[in-house]
Design an enzyme around this catalytic site. Structure first.
Site, PDB file in Angstrom:
ATOM      1  N   LYS A 192       0.830  -1.196   0.000  1.00  0.00           N
ATOM      2  CA  LYS A 192       0.000   0.000   0.000  1.00  0.00           C
ATOM      3  C   LYS A 192       0.871   1.255   0.000  1.00  0.00           C
ATOM      4  CE  LYS A 192      -3.758  -0.799   2.305  1.00  0.00           C
ATOM      5  NZ  LYS A 192      -4.331  -1.148   3.614  1.00  0.00           N
ATOM      6  N   ARG A 251      -3.371   3.189   8.274  1.00  0.00           N
ATOM      7  CA  ARG A 251      -3.630   2.012   7.437  1.00  0.00           C
ATOM      8  C   ARG A 251      -2.522   0.971   7.520  1.00  0.00           C
ATOM      9  NH1 ARG A 251      -4.787   4.379   1.554  1.00  0.00           N
ATOM     10  NH2 ARG A 251      -5.967   2.439   1.389  1.00  0.00           N
ATOM     11  N   GLY A 290      -8.159  -7.746   4.161  1.00  0.00           N
ATOM     12  CA  GLY A 290      -9.014  -7.787   5.341  1.00  0.00           C
ATOM     13  C   GLY A 290      -8.419  -8.447   6.563  1.00  0.00           C
ATOM     14  N   MET A 295      -5.668  -7.412   8.362  1.00  0.00           N
ATOM     15  CA  MET A 295      -5.162  -6.486   9.376  1.00  0.00           C
ATOM     16  C   MET A 295      -6.080  -5.271   9.465  1.00  0.00           C
ATOM     17  SD  MET A 295      -1.101  -6.773   8.909  1.00  0.00           S
ATOM     18  CE  MET A 295      -1.213  -6.437   7.186  1.00  0.00           C
ATOM     19  N   ARG A 348      -2.971  -1.684  -6.723  1.00  0.00           N
ATOM     20  CA  ARG A 348      -2.130  -2.882  -6.630  1.00  0.00           C
ATOM     21  C   ARG A 348      -2.445  -3.784  -7.818  1.00  0.00           C
ATOM     22  NH1 ARG A 348      -5.560  -5.167  -1.525  1.00  0.00           N
ATOM     23  NH2 ARG A 348      -7.454  -5.441  -2.718  1.00  0.00           N
ATOM     24  N   HIS A 397     -15.489  -9.967  -0.879  1.00  0.00           N
ATOM     25  CA  HIS A 397     -14.566 -10.988  -0.394  1.00  0.00           C
ATOM     26  C   HIS A 397     -14.720 -12.300  -1.163  1.00  0.00           C
ATOM     27  CE1 HIS A 397     -13.288 -14.181   2.484  1.00  0.00           C
ATOM     28  NE2 HIS A 397     -12.246 -13.394   2.559  1.00  0.00           N
ATOM     29  N   ARG A 422       6.876 -49.374 -20.301  1.00  0.00           N
ATOM     30  CA  ARG A 422       7.464 -49.979 -19.110  1.00  0.00           C
ATOM     31  C   ARG A 422       7.008 -51.428 -19.000  1.00  0.00           C
ATOM     32  NH1 ARG A 422       5.823 -47.470 -13.433  1.00  0.00           N
ATOM     33  NH2 ARG A 422       3.855 -48.503 -13.915  1.00  0.00           N
ATOM     34  N   SER A 454      14.645 -42.722 -16.842  1.00  0.00           N
ATOM     35  CA  SER A 454      13.448 -41.927 -16.582  1.00  0.00           C
ATOM     36  C   SER A 454      13.207 -41.956 -15.078  1.00  0.00           C
ATOM     37  CB  SER A 454      12.253 -42.517 -17.330  1.00  0.00           C
ATOM     38  OG  SER A 454      11.093 -41.789 -17.003  1.00  0.00           O
ATOM     39  N   GLY A 492      11.364 -42.090 -11.881  1.00  0.00           N
ATOM     40  CA  GLY A 492      10.047 -42.426 -11.351  1.00  0.00           C
ATOM     41  C   GLY A 492       9.955 -41.784  -9.975  1.00  0.00           C
ATOM     42  N   ASN A 535       7.550 -40.834  -8.098  1.00  0.00           N
ATOM     43  CA  ASN A 535       6.598 -41.269  -7.067  1.00  0.00           C
ATOM     44  C   ASN A 535       7.277 -42.291  -6.163  1.00  0.00           C
ATOM     45  OD1 ASN A 535       4.757 -39.730  -8.427  1.00  0.00           O
ATOM     46  ND2 ASN A 535       3.814 -41.468  -9.472  1.00  0.00           N
ATOM     47  N   ASP A 536       7.838 -43.325  -6.798  1.00  0.00           N
ATOM     48  CA  ASP A 536       8.536 -44.327  -5.995  1.00  0.00           C
ATOM     49  C   ASP A 536       9.799 -43.766  -5.356  1.00  0.00           C
ATOM     50  OD1 ASP A 536       7.326 -46.903  -5.721  1.00  0.00           O
ATOM     51  OD2 ASP A 536       7.411 -47.090  -7.900  1.00  0.00           O
ATOM     52  N   CYS A 566       8.904 -39.333 -15.279  1.00  0.00           N
ATOM     53  CA  CYS A 566       7.549 -39.783 -15.596  1.00  0.00           C
ATOM     54  C   CYS A 566       6.684 -39.893 -14.348  1.00  0.00           C
ATOM     55  CB  CYS A 566       7.588 -41.103 -16.355  1.00  0.00           C
ATOM     56  SG  CYS A 566       8.318 -42.447 -15.408  1.00  0.00           S
ATOM     57  N   TYR A 624      13.270 -34.185 -20.966  1.00  0.00           N
ATOM     58  CA  TYR A 624      11.820 -34.026 -21.082  1.00  0.00           C
ATOM     59  C   TYR A 624      11.151 -34.291 -19.743  1.00  0.00           C
ATOM     60  CZ  TYR A 624      11.473 -39.147 -21.117  1.00  0.00           C
ATOM     61  OH  TYR A 624      11.544 -40.453 -20.773  1.00  0.00           O
TER      62      TYR A 624
END
Ligand code: ADP
Ligand code: MG
Ligand code: MG
Length: 965
Positions: free
Chosen positions: A27, A97, A106, A108, A347, A469, A651, A797, A799, A801-802, A864, A884
């Protein structure tokens, strides 16, 4: 010399500027910048965020010497305004302010009209010739000061604000509906009653000394940085507590001076659609928050032209000037005092994903920004908004015809949502945790509701405009929303919503289904089916002509620019030909992961698969496999055909075998019959295959090593299909990928089988296709010995997740109870299964990339895991030099944009370094443009953090739900 602690602004100049947000808050920086560029801003000064930090560091005391500095700054403001603080003959009033470096709407506190006491109020009345206005300002001040500075604002939502209660009572007594209708005498009474209430509650007289008021208000704003709401908000968005808030003290201008005064808020374009229209609302004879609070319904900015043409033109000038200056859509607050316009805040405006794309494209076309800046500005996740379903227009028309259209409000958050009605934010959370989809409907929403809003599909409010809001949060969280739907009224006690329709009143109860169309504002009773978005209709369904699809056209433009800017290639995780086709529509340059196990559940395949698994001899297994071979070959042929000459990574079988076995008695009997075995034997075999921790058990390449004939069959199916498709003239390029490899010998074993089978097939077919054999890097040992593995592997590649699962030692399917607490306590900044944990998992990836390429410098590297479609993870993949990323088809646009942003950010950083090293001037000039783009990427990433925080809450709710089940 001591640090400068106070920065003044006003009369066409300022000590600060727009780049000083950290010190002056958003502000304060905006007020300074607007002063500098000649926009009318009431003069004042900003106390820096450093002072706030100092206040906390010194045990919440007024920092030494500040009192005198404030007095001196007030003197300057007095000089600029010609008024005097505390002087009844011409009193200066100020607002105090809050304002942190990021906007925390909203959260503060702000106090208006400070500097009033009985004497200055009388002076104000006389000087303005408008006693009603003076007393209106006074009663507002006493209430705000009481709430904010004296701590009278109720802490619990059930409790009513004491001042509001008195105000309500007064309006009732006087038989009026709105504050603005109260006569002067009533306002005078209110001031007395407010002060009496203050004395009653705090035991002290209301302070009359204006300087005492000011200092107390400054400290209260500092304190508001640590109020519960602000703390919760910071936690949610990951903002550190040591940022602190700045305090801007600004001379008041009065929108409540009469019918030639008013106050409003506006967006320089539409925040919902991005339309290049001035978009805003204003109220006549009102002050400050009145527009947002929604006590009266505001007028549209377009209506100002007729009422106050002069002001409307000035405002239009401000709009143009600010956009040209900031080169982005702004959201502004303004006040008109007796026919004169002032701007009180500017802003960068929050916007929906739809608007973000539209505005970036338009501004680049207008040459206001470069294409690179346009790219940098869009949060990749925002693209989801363009892919989100919409209501099926036929179904909706039918529902409307059947009288299901309940009401129409303002379309604040585009998209379509159906859900069950709830009326309280807490209920939204609780219902969501039970797995319900909900629409939160309320008179209006407030910052306390934010968690419940995150848990809802969409919001519906009776009050407030496009700047309320609910509208703001919808844009920020990407939710569907309709606001200002005036036909609605609520009986929170009975948990009912009443709708005034043409045919009389309708009542809906908690739990009833409603559908809301956030693009048109229609509220429809019941559950409505949705259909794919415009982009999906053009690209995937091919049911719509791109020429008639404006949203698609913008999307295509952005994607084109992104593709030109990125280095990373994008591939898709796709298991079936139709998925492959969708992937190509979304820009896939190949398949990064084709999971073969999903195929085994297809038509006619699960039988032979089960026979193969329960087989007791190799011959029996081979017999079952030979039934699978032609089926699997068909699968691969379909994929190769769909992908054309693009590479396809397939795979070999990965999950533990028992996942394929029947769970029920009937299935067991069928399997026994098919194999000529007994039910007991089958059950025994199932028993044997049971593992206590299957994710860490007999799976991945371990299966192919125990049962080489499975790998053999799969390799044969791949190469035969490849030869078939190659024979039709398509250049196929299979990449055979061995999962869960932790040592080179495992890969050697499996690669040898694949290569032998390839040779056999090629010899038999008298044909050849180019292919690669590579591996997944998805357990730590594989990453650590990657240099060795690369002697055999032709690509890696990741993996992830694992790799995340095994690095953390935490099962991905059991994160629920862990995740909630870890995110809450900030032990993890984000869910590591969503964004790559750069310090741990990322470290292993770096080791593997480096190791692999030390053996084979041009080793192809990709990812992947699910992370391939997460913007922050994509950036990391770019940084460590992958070739990639591969992700699900619908996340490809996000990956494309994220990859472009990563590349832009890198070239920006490089340009900045070049500059530091004293490169020639021309390079520097280019560098500056790139650096500007890079800075914008930084900003986009900050916004992304906000969006991510929203998702984090939603995610935590979802996890909690899973746990509850
Ligand atoms: P928030 O950050 O919650 O928006 P602000 O500090 O912007 O709080 O102020 C709240 C309201 O008061 C806004 O509508 C703003 O325009 C108005 N306001 C603030 N300062 C002044 C002032 N000096 N004169 C008139 N109105 C003001
Ligand atoms: Mg404001
Ligand atoms: Mg895996």
């Amino acid at each position: 010399m001591a640090q400068k602690r106070i920065y003044t602004f006003g009369a066409g100049k300022a000590d600060g500027n727009k780049d000083m947000k950290e010190l002056l808050g958003g502000k304060g920086a905006g007020l300074a910048e607007m002063s500098n560029i000649g926009i009318p801003v009431p003069p004042g000064f900003t106390i820096t965020t450093e002072v706030c930090t100092e206040y906390y560091r010194s045990g919440k005391k007024l920092p030494k010497g500040l009192d005198a500095e404030i007095r001196a700054a007030i003197k300057k403001t007095e000089a600029l305004t010609g008024k005097r603080f505390g002087d009844p003959s011409n009193p200066l009033l100020v607002s105090v302010r809050s304002g942190a470096r990021v906007s925390m709407p909203g959260m503060m506190d702000t106090v208006l009209n400070l500097g009033l006491n009985d004497a200055t109020a009388a002076g104000l009345a006389q000087r303005s010739g408008n006693p009603r206005f003076a007393w209106d300002s006074y009663r507002r001040f006493v209430a705000m000061f009481g709430d904010v500075v004296l701590g009278m604002k109720p802490e619990r939502k059930e409790d009513r604000d004491p001042f509001e209660e008195l105000l309500e009572r007064k309006k009732h007594q006087r038989g009026v509906k709105y504050d603005s209708e109260l006569p002067e005498a009533a306002l005078r009474e209110l001031v007395k009653e407010f002060k009496a209430e203050t004395k009653k509650r705090t035991g002290k007289d209301f302070p009359d000394d204006v300087h005492e008021q000011l200092v107390a208000a400054v400290l209260a704003v500092f304190r508001s940085w640590e109020n519960d709401r602000a703390i919760a908000y910071r936690k949610m968005y990951g903002y550190p507590s040591d940022w602190g808030t700045a305090v801007s003290v600004q001379s008041m201008v009065f929108g409540n001076m009469g019918d030639d005064s008013g106050t409003g808020v506006a967006f320089t374009r539409s925040p919902a659609t991005g339309d290049d229209h001035f978009y805003g609302e204003f109220l006549v004879n009102a002050q400050g928050e009145d527009v947002v609070a929604g006590t009266r319904t505001p007028q549209k900015i377009a209506e100002m032209e007729a009422k106050w043409p002069e002001i409307a033109h000035q405002l239009e000038d401000v709009r143009r000037k600010l956009e040209r200056h900031y080169k982005d859509m702004q959201d502004i607050e303004f006040t008109i005092e007796a026919g004169k316009l002032y701007v009180l805040q500017t802003r960068t405006a929050k916007r929906t994903g739809l608007a973000a794309v539209r505005i970036a494209v338009d501004m680049a076309d207008e040459k206001l920004i470069t294409k690179e800046q346009a790219l940098a500005r869009i949060d990749p996740e925002a693209l989801n908004h363009l892919l989100r379903p919409i209501f099926d227009s036929d179904k909706k028309a039918a529902a409307v015809k059947a009288g299901k259209l309940l009401a129409k409000g303002l379309p604040a958050g585009p998209g379509a949502a159906s859900g069950r009605l709830v009326f309280f934010a807490q209920d939204a959370e609780a219902w969501r945790a039970r797995g319900e989809t909900v629409i939160l409907a309320r008179h209006e929403t407030s910052p306390e509701d934010i968690r419940g809003m995150a848990a809802s599909e969409g919001f519906l409010t009776a009050f407030g405009g496009m700047t309320s809001h609910a509208a703001l949060v919808a844009r920020q969280m990407g939710k569907v929303a309709i606001v200002g739907c005036e036909a609605l009224s609520f009986d929170y006690h009975a948990r009912k919503m009443k709708v005034a329709t043409e045919k009389g009143e309708r009542t809906l109860s908690e739990g009833d289904w409603v559908s809301i169309d956030g693009s048109t504002g229609e509220v429809i009773e019941g559950k409505l089916e949705t259909r794919p978005s415009e982009v999906v209709q053009v690209l995937v369904e091919k049911s719509r002509d791109p020429k008639d699809a404006p949203v698609y056209q913008e999307f295509a433009k952005i994607m084109g620019w992104a593709d030109a800017a990125r280095r990373l290639k994008v591939r898709a995780n796709a298991d079936q030909p139709d998925q492959a086709t969708t992937a190509i529509a979304f820009g896939a340059q190949g398949i990064g992961l084709c999971r073969t196990e999903h195929m085994f559940f297809g038509e006619g395949k699960i039988g032979p698969m089960r026979e193969m698994i329960v087989a007791e001899t190799t011959e029996a297994r081979r017999a079952a496999l030979s039934k699978l071979l032609p089926l699997q070959r068909e699968d691969f042929r379909g994929i190769f055909e769909a992908m054309g000459s693009r590479p396809v990574t397939i795979r070999t079988i990965d999950p533990p075998l028992h996942e394929f076995l029947p769970q029920d008695e009937k299935g067991v009997q069928a399997l026994a019959a098919a194999t000529g075995s007994s039910v007991e034997k089958i059950k025994k075999r199932i028993e044997e295959l049971h593992e206590s921790n299957p994710m860490l058990g007999h799976r991945g390449c371990r299966l192919g090593i125990s049962y080489p004939e499975i790998t053999e069959m799969q390799a044969r199916a791949i190469f035969e299909a490849a030869c078939d498709v190659a024979a039709t003239g398509t250049k196929v390029e299979p990449e055979v990928m061995i999962p869960l490899v932790g040592s080179r010998k495992e890969l050697d074993d499996q690669a040898a089988i694949v290569r032998r089978v390839a040779d056999e097939v090629f010899a038999a077919r008298k044909a050849k296709v180019r292919y690669l054999v590579g591996t997944m890097i998805e357990i730590p040992r594989g990453a650590l010995t990657a240099d060795e593995i690369a002697k055999t592997a032709e690509f890696f590649s990741f993996g992830t997740n694992d790799l995340t699962q095994t690095t953390f030692g935490l099962s991905r399917d059991d994160t629920g109870p862990v995740l909630a607490a870890y995110l809450e306590k900030d032990i993890w900044p984000v869910d590591p299964f969503v964004s790559i944990d750069r310090d741990g998992v990322g470290q292993l990836m770096k080791i593997a990339a480096k190791g692999g390429r030390s053996t084979k410098p041009d080793l192809k590297l990709g990812i992947c895991g699910e992370h391939g479609g997460d913007p922050s993870s994509v950036e990391f993949c770019h940084q460590i030099g992958l070739d990639y990323v591969s992700c699900s088809p619908y996340r490809l646009p996000i990956a494309r944009l994220a990859a472009a942003q990563a590349a832009l950010k890198e070239s920006g950083a490089r340009a900045a370094r070049g500059k530091a090293n004293g490169k020639p001037a021309r390079a520097m000039r280019n560098g500056r443009a790139v650096k500007a783009a890079a800075a914008a990427v930084g900003a986009a990433i900050a916004t992304r953090a906000v969006a991510r925080a929203g998702r984090k809450v939603a995610k935590a709710a979802a996890k909690a739900a899973r746990r509850a089940r």
